[in-house]
Motif scaffolding. Structure first.
Motif, PDB file in Angstrom:
ATOM      1  N   GLY A  13       0.810  -1.199   0.000  1.00 13.60           N
ATOM      2  CA  GLY A  13       0.000   0.000   0.000  1.00 13.60           C
ATOM      3  C   GLY A  13       0.845   1.250   0.000  1.00 13.60           C
ATOM      4  N   SER A  14       0.197   2.373   0.145  1.00  8.58           N
ATOM      5  CA  SER A  14       0.889   3.648   0.263  1.00  8.58           C
ATOM      6  C   SER A  14       0.168   4.481   1.313  1.00  8.58           C
ATOM      7  N   VAL A  15       0.931   5.362   1.937  1.00 12.49           N
ATOM      8  CA  VAL A  15       0.366   6.232   2.971  1.00 12.49           C
ATOM      9  C   VAL A  15      -0.351   7.393   2.294  1.00 12.49           C
ATOM     10  N   VAL A  16      -1.604   7.608   2.668  1.00  7.66           N
ATOM     11  CA  VAL A  16      -2.374   8.750   2.192  1.00  7.66           C
ATOM     12  C   VAL A  16      -2.077   9.946   3.093  1.00  7.66           C
ATOM     13  N   ARG A  17      -2.142   9.707   4.411  1.00  9.39           N
ATOM     14  CA  ARG A  17      -1.868  10.779   5.363  1.00  9.39           C
ATOM     15  C   ARG A  17      -1.771  10.234   6.784  1.00  9.39           C
TER      16      ARG A  17
END
Length: 134
Positions: A62-66
């Motif tokens: 995944g990736s960090v959104v915030r």
């Protein structure tokens, strides 16, 4: 008093559902419904730990959104993150786990699945503390 342990907590939301898991070897009334989370390693940033925990506990990249902030819970300081993963069929369930848990116990397995957001109040042990606050 022991020093606080830093942990990363992952909220992955897709199509109105939150990524959660339930343990297979332990009754739900003992472990509850959980989101991917775990201890931040020495020298590791909280956001990097969130990505690592997501992968270790669900098999997903995944990736960090915030960042959603931090909250203290018992002897831990939890760093909460909103993450995203590539689009998935939210009706799917899959088995994941830890073959060699950090605590040294027996291998752990759990079932990953997507919980409707309106039911997120069932999250265990304060894991829902910052859910829906931002």
């Amino acid at each position: 008093m022991p020093a606080a342990i830093d942990k990363a907590v992952c909220y992955v939301v897709q199509d109105g559902h939150l990524l959660v898991f339930t343990h297979l070897r332990h009754p739900m009334h003992v472990t509850g419904v959980q989101v991917p989370a775990g201890t931040i390693k020495a020298g590791e940033s909280p956001s990097r730990a969130a990505l690592r925990e997501l992968h270790e506990e669900t098999g997903l990249e995944g990736s960090v959104v915030r960042s959603l902030g931090t909250a203290d819970y018992e002897i831990t300081t939890r760093h909460f993150f909103e993450l995203e993963v590539p689009s998935r069929d939210i009706s799917l369930r899959w088995i994941a786990g830890e073959p060699e848990p950090a605590h040294g116990g027996a291998p752990e397995t759990w079932e990953c699945w997507w919980l409707p957001l309106e039911q997120a109040h069932v999250l265990a042990a304060g894991l829902g503390r910052l859910f829906g606050t931002h």
